[in-house]
Design an enzyme around this catalytic site. Structure first.
Site, PDB file in Angstrom:
ATOM      1  N   LYS A   1       0.858  -1.192   0.000  1.00  0.00           N
ATOM      2  CA  LYS A   1       0.000   0.000   0.000  1.00  0.00           C
ATOM      3  C   LYS A   1       0.894   1.241   0.000  1.00  0.00           C
ATOM      4  O   LYS A   1       1.783   1.380   0.845  1.00  0.00           O
ATOM      5  CB  LYS A   1      -0.918  -0.012   1.227  1.00  0.00           C
ATOM      6  CG  LYS A   1      -1.717   1.287   1.412  1.00  0.00           C
ATOM      7  CD  LYS A   1      -2.708   1.196   2.586  1.00  0.00           C
ATOM      8  CE  LYS A   1      -3.311   2.555   2.912  1.00  0.00           C
ATOM      9  NZ  LYS A   1      -4.259   2.524   4.049  1.00  0.00           N
TER      10      LYS A   1
ATOM     11  N   LYS B   1     -10.197  12.573   8.601  1.00  0.00           N
ATOM     12  CA  LYS B   1      -9.795  12.038   9.905  1.00  0.00           C
ATOM     13  C   LYS B   1      -9.979  13.132  10.958  1.00  0.00           C
ATOM     14  O   LYS B   1      -9.608  14.278  10.741  1.00  0.00           O
ATOM     15  CB  LYS B   1      -8.336  11.576   9.867  1.00  0.00           C
ATOM     16  CG  LYS B   1      -8.148  10.310   9.041  1.00  0.00           C
ATOM     17  CD  LYS B   1      -6.803   9.673   9.246  1.00  0.00           C
ATOM     18  CE  LYS B   1      -6.659   8.423   8.397  1.00  0.00           C
ATOM     19  NZ  LYS B   1      -7.498   7.299   8.882  1.00  0.00           N
TER      20      LYS B   1
ATOM     21  N   ARG C   1      -7.664  -0.089   0.531  1.00  0.00           N
ATOM     22  CA  ARG C   1      -8.183  -1.282  -0.156  1.00  0.00           C
ATOM     23  C   ARG C   1      -8.573  -0.970  -1.598  1.00  0.00           C
ATOM     24  O   ARG C   1      -8.551  -1.849  -2.459  1.00  0.00           O
ATOM     25  CB  ARG C   1      -9.353  -1.870   0.645  1.00  0.00           C
ATOM     26  CG  ARG C   1     -10.508  -0.941   0.815  1.00  0.00           C
ATOM     27  CD  ARG C   1     -11.468  -1.385   1.913  1.00  0.00           C
ATOM     28  NE  ARG C   1     -10.965  -1.084   3.259  1.00  0.00           N
ATOM     29  CZ  ARG C   1     -11.647  -1.339   4.371  1.00  0.00           C
ATOM     30  NH1 ARG C   1     -12.848  -1.924   4.313  1.00  0.00           N
ATOM     31  NH2 ARG C   1     -11.127  -1.030   5.544  1.00  0.00           N
TER      32      ARG C   1
HETATM   33  N1  BES Z   1      -4.458   4.170   6.937  1.00  0.00           N
HETATM   34  C1  BES Z   1      -5.631   3.895   7.656  1.00  0.00           C
HETATM   35  C2  BES Z   1      -5.438   2.785   8.693  1.00  0.00           C
HETATM   36  C3  BES Z   1      -4.701   3.161   9.933  1.00  0.00           C
HETATM   37  C4  BES Z   1      -5.350   3.767  10.978  1.00  0.00           C
HETATM   38  C5  BES Z   1      -3.377   2.824  10.075  1.00  0.00           C
HETATM   39  C6  BES Z   1      -4.669   4.070  12.138  1.00  0.00           C
HETATM   40  C7  BES Z   1      -2.696   3.118  11.235  1.00  0.00           C
HETATM   41  C8  BES Z   1      -3.341   3.745  12.276  1.00  0.00           C
HETATM   42  C9  BES Z   1      -6.729   3.444   6.705  1.00  0.00           C
HETATM   43  O1  BES Z   1      -6.706   3.998   5.445  1.00  0.00           O
HETATM   44  C10 BES Z   1      -8.011   3.847   7.356  1.00  0.00           C
HETATM   45  O2  BES Z   1      -8.247   5.011   7.453  1.00  0.00           O
HETATM   46  N2  BES Z   1      -8.792   2.866   7.768  1.00  0.00           N
HETATM   47  C11 BES Z   1     -10.017   3.117   8.401  1.00  0.00           C
HETATM   48  C12 BES Z   1     -11.022   2.175   7.785  1.00  0.00           C
HETATM   49  C13 BES Z   1     -12.421   2.492   8.162  1.00  0.00           C
HETATM   50  C14 BES Z   1     -12.871   3.779   7.505  1.00  0.00           C
HETATM   51  C15 BES Z   1     -13.275   1.346   7.697  1.00  0.00           C
HETATM   52  C16 BES Z   1      -9.849   2.839   9.898  1.00  0.00           C
HETATM   53  O3  BES Z   1      -9.129   1.900  10.244  1.00  0.00           O
HETATM   54  O4  BES Z   1     -10.388   3.574  10.684  1.00  0.00           O
HETATM   55 ZN    ZN Z   2      -4.906   4.658   4.766  1.00  0.00          ZN
HETATM   56 MN    MN Z   3      -7.772   5.871   5.421  1.00  0.00          MN
END
Ligand code: BES
Ligand code: ZN
Ligand code: MN
Length: 501
Positions: free
Chosen positions: A257, A269, A345
């Protein structure tokens, strides 16, 4: 910093620093055997400090004007639990204790009897080198390093020196991954990642293919491009090929990724979501490029390795994708983007379809994919998913040898219901419970079922806030060592003519 092996006694190495580890049972006898001239003096000093040689106990003594001028002694506890990881930790902690002393040479004396020579060499060299790694790129002042100029690995035959180059190649891969991950998002972006891939290709003679936005559109990569469309920096789809000198016996694909920043997009975020750390969202790309750096130098016999990353950033802008948009990936499947923050994803979907098109014998993807995986396993262990038990076992073994935490998670197919869309083939985001599992199930939709595949969620171990005994805080370079170990094992299998998985 230089490394050298020597089986000469510690006291005869002529180093100005000596670092040794002692087991708690009969540490006095071990000390007397290792440093006969200084033993009685050191024993007194250690007893004053109530030294018991328990694990983690560490003391330094200086002898100004003498040789050695610095002696560092650490306790190793009982010999029973002293495995490869413990040896790596002991080496790391002794190397760190020598930091700042500006030694010409540090002799490292640890009990190696229970280890095969190459296992000991790996633990000692990687332990020291990776613990002493320090990132000074972004400071205005260049402070001179006061690390030892040389580390002598005592107890290893000097013929093993020829294996040091291989260990150095592995450390360089880990350090490249750390540098890429730690660099801020205004420094590392899709274009700089292309430049990094190019320099690996140039240095080691690999083939690099780069798809720009138009080329990705031609291939129908609608999922990846949906993420990229909000960015002002153009996307770059990177494909690096490492070919062996002789015939190809196995073809592997490593997919990472490559989000150089993840703002979340319109599902921005919010507080507590560590947005300022989302430069590490290209940790998968960093790991596969780091592994590529190592593997391109090692050129494992019989192995063709494809390193792939769909690099971009997830931003907010008038061009950014709408929450609720429906897009089509390069395998024709349609996706309702119910959350723009589940962007990894989407980029991986097209990268996995592309990887399948190469018809490899196995695909492994690494991704900082879900916060849910961090909640499940913390920051020392990555989760992984695979429908293929053979590949799963290979990866678990590789991670164990590499000393990296890796735990298999279930591909609970009933949870796929959480990805049902009223309009499209699927949504990109399921419910919060089991969020790292639905993410893996989503990815599975883009992998041909006949190709062994594993997904590793490195969202936890990509970064270490506190640092660990073996690593400084910040980017860890997680994944490089496991990937290299895995490739080496596949190459060894191929050589013996064993069948895959
Ligand atoms: N890059 C993040 C995942 C992440 C979160 C890595 C915190 C390290 C620390 C990913 O793209 C993301 O934002 N995932 C979301 C998915 C959700 C929206 C289903 C998450 O994990 O909150
Ligand atoms: Zn991400
Ligand atoms: Mn994300």
């Amino acid at each position: 910093m230089n490394f050298r092996c020597s089986s000469a006694p510690l006291a005869e190495l002529g180093c100005d620093g000596v670092a040794l580890g002692l087991f708690s049972s009969s540490w006095q006898q071990q000390l007397a055997a290792l440093l006969p001239a200084l033993a009685s003096q050191l024993e007194l000093l250690l007893e004053q400090r109530e030294f018991k040689a328990k694990g983690g106990e560490k003391h330094s003594f200086s002898f100004p004007g003498q040789q050695p001028s610095l002696v560092i002694i650490s306790g190793l506890g009982e010999p029973d639990g002293f495995d490869g990881l413990a040896l790596r930790k002991a080496a790391a902690s002794l190397a760190l204790a020598s930091r700042g002393s500006n030694l010409k040479a540090l002799a490292l004396g640890l009990p190696l009897e229970a280890f095969a020579p190459d296992q000991a060499l790996t633990a000692l060299m990687q332990g020291c080198r990776l613990a002493l790694y320090k990132d000074e790129r972004f400071r205005s002042e260049n402070k001179p390093s006061l690390d030892p100029g040389e580390i002598v690995l005592q107890g290893l035959a000097s013929e093993l020196d020829q294996q040091l180059a291989q260990q150095e190649a592995i450390c360089q891969g880990v350090m490249l991954a750390r540098e890429l991950v730690a660099a801020p998002p205004n420094v590392v972006n899709s274009l700089s990642l292309e430049a990094t891939a190019r320099s690996i290709a140039d240095q080691f003679g690999c083939e690099l293919t780069v798809l720009d936005e138009a080329a990705c559109r031609e291939r129908g990569m609608g999922a990846y491009l949906a993420v990229a469309q909000g960015a002002s920096i153009p996307p770059r789809f990177l494909h690096l090929v490492i070919r062996p000198q002789g015939p190809v016996k196995r073809k592997l694909a490593l997919v990472g990724k490559g989000l150089t920043f993840d703002s979340g997009g319109y599902n921005l975020k919010v507080g507590g979501s560590q947005i300022e750390l989302m430069k590490f969202d290209m940790g998968g790309c960093g790991a596969v490029l780091g592994a590529a750096r190592t593997l391109a130098e090692l050129k494992l016999e019989g192995l063709e390795i494809h390193v792939i990353s769909a690099a971009t950033e997830n931003m907010v802008s008038a061009e950014a994708i709408y929450p609720g948009a429906i897009v089509t990936a390069s395998n024709g499947k349609t996706i309702e983007i119910n959350n723009t923050d589940a962007e990894g994803r989407l980029t991986l979907a097209d990268a996995l379809v592309y990887a399948c098109g190469l018809e490899p014998d196995a695909i492994v993807d690494l991704a900082t994919l879900t916060g849910a995986c961090v909640i499940a396993l913390g920051d020392e262990i990555a989760g992984y998913w695979s429908p293929d038990d053979g590949l799963a076992q290979q990866l678990s073994d590789a991670a164990h040898r590499a000393g990296e935490g890796l735990w298999r998670m279930p591909l609970q197919s009933s949870y796929k219901d959480g990805l049902k869309s009223g309009l499209a083939d699927m949504k990109n985001t399921g419910p919060r419970p089991g969020g790292s599992i639905t993410a893996a199930l989503f990815l599975k939709e883009f992998v041909k079922p006949e190709i062994p595949w594993a997904h590793i969620d490195i969202a936890g171990p990509v970064w270490s806030d506190k640092g660990r005994s073996t690593d400084p805080s910040g980017a860890t370079g997680y994944g490089v060592r496991t990937l290299v170990e895995w490739c080496q094992a596949v190459a060894a299998d191929a050589k013996e003519g064993l069948s895959q998985g």
